[in-house]
Design a protein around this motif. Structure first.
Motif, PDB file in Angstrom:
ATOM      1  N   ARG A   4      22.660-183.407  46.311  1.00  9.46           N
ATOM      2  CA  ARG A   4      22.798-182.396  45.273  1.00  9.46           C
ATOM      3  C   ARG A   4      23.128-183.056  43.940  1.00  9.46           C
ATOM      4  O   ARG A   4      23.716-184.138  43.892  1.00  9.46           O
ATOM      5  N   PRO A   5      22.747-182.386  42.838  1.00  7.42           N
ATOM      6  CA  PRO A   5      23.058-182.957  41.520  1.00  7.42           C
ATOM      7  C   PRO A   5      24.545-182.936  41.221  1.00  7.42           C
ATOM      8  O   PRO A   5      25.287-182.095  41.728  1.00  7.42           O
ATOM      9  N   VAL A   6      24.968-183.867  40.399  1.00  7.78           N
ATOM     10  CA  VAL A   6      26.369-183.919  39.955  1.00  7.78           C
ATOM     11  C   VAL A   6      26.593-182.814  38.934  1.00  7.78           C
ATOM     12  O   VAL A   6      25.741-182.533  38.090  1.00  7.78           O
ATOM     13  N   ILE A   7      27.751-182.155  39.026  1.00  5.37           N
ATOM     14  CA  ILE A   7      28.105-181.120  38.052  1.00  5.37           C
ATOM     15  C   ILE A   7      28.471-181.822  36.746  1.00  5.37           C
ATOM     16  O   ILE A   7      29.408-182.613  36.700  1.00  5.37           O
ATOM     17  N   THR A   8      27.723-181.539  35.705  1.00  3.32           N
ATOM     18  CA  THR A   8      27.901-182.248  34.440  1.00  3.32           C
ATOM     19  C   THR A   8      29.169-181.777  33.713  1.00  3.32           C
ATOM     20  O   THR A   8      29.651-180.651  33.927  1.00  3.32           O
ATOM     21  N   PRO A   9      29.723-182.605  32.817  1.00  2.00           N
ATOM     22  CA  PRO A   9      30.886-182.189  32.012  1.00  2.00           C
ATOM     23  C   PRO A   9      30.603-180.921  31.205  1.00  2.00           C
ATOM     24  O   PRO A   9      31.500-180.076  31.043  1.00  2.00           O
ATOM     25  N   GLU A  10      29.380-180.788  30.691  1.00  2.00           N
ATOM     26  CA  GLU A  10      29.032-179.596  29.924  1.00  2.00           C
ATOM     27  C   GLU A  10      29.108-178.345  30.789  1.00  2.00           C
ATOM     28  O   GLU A  10      29.613-177.296  30.344  1.00  2.00           O
ATOM     29  N   THR A  11      28.655-178.457  32.031  1.00  2.00           N
ATOM     30  CA  THR A  11      28.707-177.318  32.949  1.00  2.00           C
ATOM     31  C   THR A  11      30.147-176.982  33.308  1.00  2.00           C
ATOM     32  O   THR A  11      30.532-175.806  33.363  1.00  2.00           O
ATOM     33  N   LEU A  12      30.955-178.007  33.542  1.00  2.00           N
ATOM     34  CA  LEU A  12      32.374-177.767  33.869  1.00  2.00           C
ATOM     35  C   LEU A  12      33.093-177.085  32.707  1.00  2.00           C
ATOM     36  O   LEU A  12      33.944-176.212  32.913  1.00  2.00           O
ATOM     37  N   THR A  13      32.760-177.464  31.492  1.00  2.00           N
ATOM     38  CA  THR A  13      33.365-176.815  30.320  1.00  2.00           C
ATOM     39  C   THR A  13      32.989-175.341  30.275  1.00  2.00           C
ATOM     40  O   THR A  13      33.829-174.474  29.970  1.00  2.00           O
ATOM     41  N   LYS A  14      31.725-175.057  30.564  1.00  2.00           N
ATOM     42  CA  LYS A  14      31.285-173.660  30.584  1.00  2.00           C
ATOM     43  C   LYS A  14      32.009-172.881  31.673  1.00  2.00           C
ATOM     44  O   LYS A  14      32.455-171.743  31.454  1.00  2.00           O
ATOM     45  N   TRP A  15      32.129-173.483  32.842  1.00  4.73           N
ATOM     46  CA  TRP A  15      32.815-172.810  33.941  1.00  4.73           C
ATOM     47  C   TRP A  15      34.301-172.585  33.631  1.00  4.73           C
ATOM     48  O   TRP A  15      34.880-171.594  34.076  1.00  4.73           O
ATOM     49  N   GLN A  16      34.876-173.504  32.900  1.00  6.07           N
ATOM     50  CA  GLN A  16      36.272-173.319  32.495  1.00  6.07           C
ATOM     51  C   GLN A  16      36.407-172.046  31.654  1.00  6.07           C
ATOM     52  O   GLN A  16      37.348-171.257  31.833  1.00  6.07           O
ATOM     53  N   TYR A  17      35.459-171.848  30.766  1.00  2.00           N
ATOM     54  CA  TYR A  17      35.467-170.629  29.937  1.00  2.00           C
ATOM     55  C   TYR A  17      35.292-169.395  30.822  1.00  2.00           C
ATOM     56  O   TYR A  17      35.949-168.370  30.609  1.00  2.00           O
ATOM     57  N   GLN A  39      33.993-180.051  55.734  1.00  6.56           N
ATOM     58  CA  GLN A  39      35.062-179.126  56.107  1.00  6.56           C
ATOM     59  C   GLN A  39      36.165-179.059  55.064  1.00  6.56           C
ATOM     60  O   GLN A  39      37.209-178.458  55.300  1.00  6.56           O
ATOM     61  N   GLN A  40      35.927-179.652  53.899  1.00  3.87           N
ATOM     62  CA  GLN A  40      36.917-179.638  52.833  1.00  3.87           C
ATOM     63  C   GLN A  40      36.510-178.624  51.759  1.00  3.87           C
ATOM     64  O   GLN A  40      35.352-178.563  51.355  1.00  3.87           O
ATOM     65  N   HIS A  41      37.507-177.841  51.323  1.00  2.00           N
ATOM     66  CA  HIS A  41      37.303-176.814  50.300  1.00  2.00           C
ATOM     67  C   HIS A  41      38.168-177.217  49.112  1.00  2.00           C
ATOM     68  O   HIS A  41      39.399-177.175  49.180  1.00  2.00           O
ATOM     69  N   ASN A  42      37.477-177.632  48.011  1.00  2.00           N
ATOM     70  CA  ASN A  42      38.187-178.274  46.911  1.00  2.00           C
ATOM     71  C   ASN A  42      38.180-177.402  45.655  1.00  2.00           C
ATOM     72  O   ASN A  42      37.186-176.720  45.358  1.00  2.00           O
ATOM     73  N   VAL A  43      39.301-177.465  44.899  1.00  2.00           N
ATOM     74  CA  VAL A  43      39.379-176.761  43.626  1.00  2.00           C
ATOM     75  C   VAL A  43      38.522-177.521  42.614  1.00  2.00           C
ATOM     76  O   VAL A  43      38.841-178.649  42.253  1.00  2.00           O
ATOM     77  N   CYS A  44      37.424-176.900  42.178  1.00  2.00           N
ATOM     78  CA  CYS A  44      36.513-177.520  41.216  1.00  2.00           C
ATOM     79  C   CYS A  44      36.959-177.196  39.787  1.00  2.00           C
ATOM     80  O   CYS A  44      37.095-178.088  38.959  1.00  2.00           O
ATOM     81  N   VAL A  45      37.187-175.916  39.506  1.00  2.00           N
ATOM     82  CA  VAL A  45      37.664-175.467  38.196  1.00  2.00           C
ATOM     83  C   VAL A  45      38.697-174.380  38.423  1.00  2.00           C
ATOM     84  O   VAL A  45      38.497-173.491  39.258  1.00  2.00           O
ATOM     85  N   LYS A  46      39.794-174.423  37.665  1.00  2.00           N
ATOM     86  CA  LYS A  46      40.840-173.402  37.778  1.00  2.00           C
ATOM     87  C   LYS A  46      41.142-172.839  36.396  1.00  2.00           C
ATOM     88  O   LYS A  46      40.987-173.512  35.378  1.00  2.00           O
ATOM     89  N   SER A  47      41.540-171.570  36.388  1.00  2.00           N
ATOM     90  CA  SER A  47      41.904-170.950  35.113  1.00  2.00           C
ATOM     91  C   SER A  47      43.191-171.585  34.594  1.00  2.00           C
ATOM     92  O   SER A  47      44.047-172.044  35.359  1.00  2.00           O
TER      93      SER A  47
END
Length: 319
Positions: A4-17, A39-47
Motif C-alpha cells: 500500500r502507498p505511504v500516507i503522505t505528510p500533506e494527507t496527514l495534515t488534511k486528516w488532522q483538520y 493484528q495491531q490497531h494503531n492511532v494514525c491521527v488524533k484530534s
C-alpha cells in the motif's frame, strides 16, 4: 500481500483538520483515525486538545473487547452509547481512559481492503455526537477519497517506473542491435576487402598466364602465316581481345557488345582496331555494303542516331 502507498505528510495534515472539525462539531474530546496492520490497531491521527488521552502511534492489540474490532468484524458502524451499561463493552481497553461512548466506521482502500477506522469517543453519552453520525459518514468518505487518490498516485508511479524500465530495456536492445549491425558491417567490409584482394590476385594470375602462355604462341603464329592477311587479321583480333581481357576490357564496351550479333561484335572489334570498311569487308570476306548495313545496325543499337557522331570515337570512349 499487496503493498500500500505511504500516507503522505500533506494527507496527514488534511486528516488532522478533519478530526479536529469532527471533535469541534460533535463536541467530543477524542476523534481518531486508526490504521490496522495485521493484528495491531494503531492511532494514525488524533484530534488535538488536552482532553484527548490517546497518543499518535499508540497501538492496541485487536480482540473482541476492542470497540474498533466490532466495527471491523461486522464491516459496519458501531455505536456504543454507554459501555458501563453493556456487559460486553464495560471492560474494554478504552474504559481505562473512561471512554464509555463510542461511534466508529470502517475505513477502506478502493479495493475494499481494510485501512482502519474513524471514530468519536467520549466519557458520557453524547447526544450531539449521536446526531452527528451522518456527518461522520461524510468525513469517512473524505478520508476514503484520499486513500483512493494515494492509491491512484502510487499506481501511476509504478506505471511510470515500469515504462521507464521498458524504455531503458528497449534502449539497451537497440544499442545492442546497433552494435551488432556495426560489427556485421565491419565483418562485411573485411569480407569484401578479402574478396577484392582475391579477385585482384585471380586477375593477376590470369593476366600472367595469358601473357606467359598464350601471347608468345600468337606471336609465333603471326610469323608463320605472315603472308595470309585474312588469317593475320583474325589472329590480330584474338591477340587484341586477350590483351583487353588482361586490361579489364570487360567494362562499358563489353556491356555494349552484349546486345549485338556475333557478326556485329566482330565488326565492332575491327572498328576499335582502326580498320576501315573496306579492310573489314576483306577480313570478313563480305561486301562493303554488308559491312555498312551492319555498321548502321550497330549505330542504332548503341543509340547513335545522329549522323554527325563518329562510330569509332564512340566505341573508343567505351573502351
Amino acid at each position: 500481500m499487496q503493498t500500500r502507498p505511504v500516507i503522505t505528510p500533506e494527507t496527514l495534515t488534511k486528516w488532522q483538520y478533519v478530526v479536529d472539525q469532527i471533535s469541534e462539531i460533535a463536541d467530543v474530546p477524542a476523534t481518531l483515525i486508526m490504521h490496522t496492520l495485521d493484528q495491531q490497531h494503531n492511532v494514525c491521527v488524533k484530534s488535538t486538545g488536552n482532553a484527548n488521552p490517546y497518543l499518535e502511534g499508540q497501538s492496541f492489540q485487536l480482540h473482541d473487547k476492542l470497540y474498533c474490532f466490532g466495527v471491523l468484524e461486522n464491516d459496519a458502524e458501531l455505536c456504543v452509547e454507554d459501555a458501563t451499561c453493556d456487559p460486553h463493552w464495560r471492560d474494554n481497553p478504552d474504559m481505562e481512559f473512561g471512554m464509555s461512548f463510542y461511534v466508529g466506521l470502517p475505513l477502506k482502500w478502493p479495493d475494499g481492503a481494510i485501512f482502519g477506522t474513524i471514530c468519536m469517543l467520549d466519557r458520557f453519552r453524547n447526544k450531539r455526537a449521536l446526531s452527528f453520525r451522518n456527518g461522520l459518514r461524510q468525513f469517512c468518505r473524505i478520508v476514503e477519497d484520499d486513500l483512493a487518490m494515494l492509491e491512484e498516485i502510487e499506481q501511476r508511479k509504478k506505471a511510470e517506473t515500469r515504462l521507464q524500465q521498458e524504455l531503458v530495456s528497449r534502449e539497451g536492445i537497440i544499442k545492442k542491435r546497433t552494435q551488432d549491425l556495426e560489427d556485421a558491417n565491419t565483418a562485411l567490409r573485411v569480407l569484401l576487402k578479402g574478396v577484392e584482394i582475391s579477385k585482384n590476385e585471380v586477375e593477376e594470375r590470369i593476366e600472367q598466364q595469358i601473357r606467359g602462355l598464350v601471347l608468345p604462341h600468337i606471336g609465333r603464329l603471326q610469323q608463320l602465316i605472315s603472308e595470309d592477311n585474312r588469317a593475320l587479321s583474325h589472329l590480330d583480333i584474338v591477340e587484341t581481345n586477350l590483351k583487353n581481357i588482361t586490361s579489364a576490357f570487360t567494362g562499358r564496351l563489353a556491356r555494349a557488345l552484349e546486345g549485338l550479333t556475333p557478326t556485329e561484335s566482330e565488326i565492332v572489334q575491327l572498328i576499335v582496331q582502326g580498320r576501315s570498311t573496306k579492310e573489314i569487308a576483306k577480313t570478313l570476306s563480305r561486301g562493303t555494303s554488308t559491312v555498312d548495313f551492319h555498321r548502321n545496325n550497330i549505330r542504332q543499337k548503341l543509340g547513335l542516331t545522329h549522323r554527325g557522331k563518329n562510330l569509332q570515337q564512340h566505341l573508343n570512349s567505351l573502351n
